[in-house]
Design a protein around this motif. Structure first.
Motif, short mmCIF file in Angstrom:
data_model
loop_
_atom_site.label_atom_id
_atom_site.label_comp_id
_atom_site.label_asym_id
_atom_site.label_seq_id
_atom_site.Cartn_x
_atom_site.Cartn_y
_atom_site.Cartn_z
N TRP A 107 2.10 1.26 14.46
CA TRP A 107 3.57 0.50 13.19
C TRP A 107 3.07 1.10 12.47
N LEU A 108 4.23 2.78 12.80
CA LEU A 108 4.02 4.37 11.99
C LEU A 108 4.67 4.17 10.71
N PRO A 109 5.86 3.60 10.59
CA PRO A 109 6.66 3.04 9.07
C PRO A 109 5.78 2.47 8.00
N VAL A 110 4.82 1.18 8.29
CA VAL A 110 3.85 0.95 7.89
C VAL A 110 2.56 1.71 7.68
N ILE A 111 1.62 2.33 8.86
CA ILE A 111 1.20 2.42 7.55
C ILE A 111 0.98 3.95 6.59
N GLN A 112 2.26 4.46 6.61
CA GLN A 112 2.04 5.79 6.40
C GLN A 112 1.46 6.15 4.45
N ILE A 113 1.96 4.53 4.04
CA ILE A 113 1.79 3.90 2.70
C ILE A 113 -0.39 4.60 2.82
N ALA A 114 -0.70 4.90 3.79
CA ALA A 114 -1.92 4.78 3.54
C ALA A 114 -2.35 6.46 2.62
N ASP A 115 -1.36 7.46 2.77
CA ASP A 115 -1.93 8.62 1.78
C ASP A 115 -1.47 7.96 0.73
N LEU A 116 -0.91 6.71 0.02
CA LEU A 116 -0.99 6.58 -1.72
C LEU A 116 -2.13 5.74 -2.07
N GLY A 117 -2.89 4.46 -1.02
CA GLY A 117 -3.84 4.04 -1.46
C GLY A 117 -5.12 3.60 -0.50
N GLY A 118 -4.60 4.97 0.36
CA GLY A 118 -6.15 4.43 2.00
C GLY A 118 -5.92 4.07 2.84
N VAL A 119 -6.63 3.36 3.32
CA VAL A 119 -6.56 2.68 4.44
C VAL A 119 -5.97 0.91 3.97
N TYR A 120 -6.82 0.94 2.84
CA TYR A 120 -6.83 -0.85 1.75
C TYR A 120 -5.47 -0.54 1.50
#
Length: 602
Positions: free
Chosen positions: A173-186
């Protein structure tokens, strides 16, 4: 007694657990005060949902609902935590069952690992109940804070196990996982856990009397909706702003050999890799990449001051695949010290010859030996050889796999060797490296992540943070040997975990694996291309469990990442909030056991 060990009045904020019979419906009482079969059955269903979410990602958004129900349930704490353990056991037993494939005796290791991982779930529940019931945190904060904090602990404790995180189930789900560049996978796990908590809050609101339905829970649901919408907006914007430029052409080699053969037939292992690679000599690849330990013989460096006697006395002179494939006479007549020196020289000449014939740089995976005057080392390494140049760079693995690359507590608890997938007589053990070494040649600058290192956020982030402005890392390389696990779902979980490093660092990754997935992941975390081969048994096209080559162009990404700059700030915030919650629970002294059970005990 309360879980905080103190006694005080209940919180002023209305909660289902403290409502009187005059305001609570019978349905609320039944939902919040279940009998023991429900306390064990529903959490077990949660374990099934958590495991199923890795095959059907939509289940992720409800998979933690049974766990969250245990946070608000008014029942005997022993049954509540037993139910949480059941949830973890039902999740992790099938989740890591692939471990049993690596050896006939690995069943014990599988059961021990699954049991150890399952204990994190009741610990997470304890923290969540502490925050929710003791410190009066809202459910949409208590659940994600507790879950993310324990995911971070699981990632680091006892060498860490960065698999089967909540975020991994939504890796497509690409739109969901883009926030990983803010706080990582967490950050992704936090959002998913928050939505699950909001669903529980919605149910609790629905079960309350209509006049008070949204008094306590309306803002919690609204907060979760806003967080999810903000995540999707941010993700869509980051995807739209991606502006990749063409990078080098990379030739990926996927071998397909079982580990049992790699351990015993070194000549066949090497010839298999050479034969699979042969078509790439006519390709336009700028560099060719082999899987982990695809070169079976020893190579490395020997300090010039060492004589043969000193080498003969080295602690690793008798370990490893030192012997050249053909020189049987040398093996029979030479001392070990002479054999080490001869093997190193001969094997290096063979690697130089292979690279010259290929006509382009070759990144191999193998065991690199380093002999120094007073010590010696044995590394799992990535080494780049270039035509007419020889070795131009190497990376030695930093994070070793316990029981696979070293034996924990070898001198203190030697009986742990029973958990190793090796013969008891085989000398065993690699050394961890200490330096983050990039590999570069003719303008190419890569960071290698060997085996399971791509499941560890810290290693990739440290590589990205150390890059210079003059020459940033072009891409990550993951060289893996998934042949241990017979093309099982281990390869799928490995791929899902590793692609988060691309989003976190905004750096693409190429993968070359034995038996597992080989291909390209871009800086969005999108699986752009996977090697496709033909199953020898029935002719079907497969991505794993096959051999072949793939030439692909790496899309270079120049976007920046907050996560690279700030690191694991989100788990740190979670731990701070847990500390605040512990203090508040001591101040308020909220009873966590329902009045009916307290009276029964009295």
């Amino acid at each position: 007694m309360s879980e905080s060990g103190t006694v005080a009045t209940p919180p002023s904020r209305p909660r289902p657990s403290t409502e009187s019979s005059s305001t609570a419906t019978p349905l609320v009482d039944r939902v919040l005060s279940p009998s023991w079969p429900w306390l064990l059955g529903i959490p077990s269903l949660g374990g099934v949902l958590l495991w199923g979410s890795f095959w059907w990602p939509v289940l992720t958004w409800i998979a933690l609902v049974p766990f969250g129900w245990l946070i608000v349930a008014n029942a005997d704490r022993r049954l509540v935590y037993l139910g949480a353990w059941f949830c973890g056991l039902v999740f992790f037993l099938p989740g890591v069952q692939w471990l049993r494939y690596c050896d006939d005796s690995a069943w014990l290791g599988w059961l021990l690992l699954a049991t150890a991982l399952s204990l994190y779930v009741p610990v997470s529940l304890f923290v969540a109940r502490l925050l929710y019931r003791g410190a009066k945190f809202s459910l949409v904060l208590a659940l994600p804070i507790a879950w993310v904090a324990l995911e971070y602990v699981r990632m680091h404790a006892f060498t860490g196990f960065g698999w089967l995180l909540l975020a991994h189930s939504v890796h497509t789900w690409l739109p969901v996982i883009q926030i990983a560049d803010l706080g990582g996978v967490y950050a992704v796990s936090f959002v998913v856990a928050t939505v699950n908590a909001a669903i529980i809050a919605s149910v609790m609101a629905y079960l309350r009397p209509s006049t008070r339905r949204w008094q306590s829970y309306g803002w919690e649901v609204s907060y979760a909706i806003l967080l999810l919408v903000a995540t999707l907006i941010y993700g869509s914007d980051r995807l739209a702003r991606a502006n990749f430029r063409e990078g080098p052409r990379v030739g990926l080699v996927q071998t397909n050999l079982p580990q049992s053969l790699k351990d015993t037939d070194w000549e066949r292992t090497l010839m298999h890799a050479i034969e699979v690679t042969r078509p790439l000599s006519q390709s336009d690849a700028d560099v060719v990449i082999w899987p982990e330990t695809s070169y079976p013989y020893s190579f490395g460096d020997i300090d010039e001051s060492l004589d043969d006697l000193q080498l003969d006395q080295s602690r690793i002179a008798r370990r490893g695949h030192l012997f050249p494939p053909d020189d049987k006479q040398v093996q029979a007549q030479a001392s070990y010290g002479e054999l080490v020196r001869y093997s190193m020289m001969n094997n290096r000449r063979e690697l130089d010859r292979m690279t010259d014939e290929l006509g382009r740089p070759l990144l191999i995976g193998g065991i690199r030996h380093v002999y120094e005057p007073k010590t010696s080392y044995r590394y799992n390494s990535s080494v780049l050889f270039a035509p007419k140049k020889g070795e131009v760079g190497h990376y030695d693995k930093l994070h070793l796999v316990p029981f696979g690359e070293y034996l924990p507590l070898e001198e203190t608890l030697p009986f742990l060797a029973i958990l190793m997938p090796y013969e008891p007589t085989l000398e065993f053990g690699l050394d961890p490296a200490k330096d983050y070494q990039t590999i570069h040649d003719d303008g190419l600058n890569i960071a290698s992540l060997i085996c399971f290192e791509d499941t560890i956020p810290d290693i990739a982030r440290n590589f990205a943070a150390r890059q210079t402005s003059e020459k940033p890392i072009d891409f990550f390389v993951n060289q893996s040997n998934d042949g241990w696990f017979h093309a099982s779902e281990e390869a799928d979980q490995h791929l899902a975990a590793g692609l988060f490093r691309c989003v976190e660092c905004r750096t693409p990754m190429v993968r070359a694996s034995n038996t597992g997935y080989s291909g390209l992941v871009d800086g969005n975390g999108q699986i752009v291309q996977l090697l496709e081969g033909t199953d020898a048994a029935d002719g079907t096209k497969l991505n794993k469990g096959v051999q072949g080559t793939l030439v692909t162009t790496v899309p270079l990404d120049n976007r920046s990442s907050l996560y690279v700059s700030l690191g694991d700030w989100l788990p740190i915030v979670c731990f701070v909030l847990i500390g605040i919650g512990l203090f508040m629970s001591q101040v308020h002294g909220i009873r966590l056991t329902p009045p009916s059970l307290r009276k029964r005990k009295e």
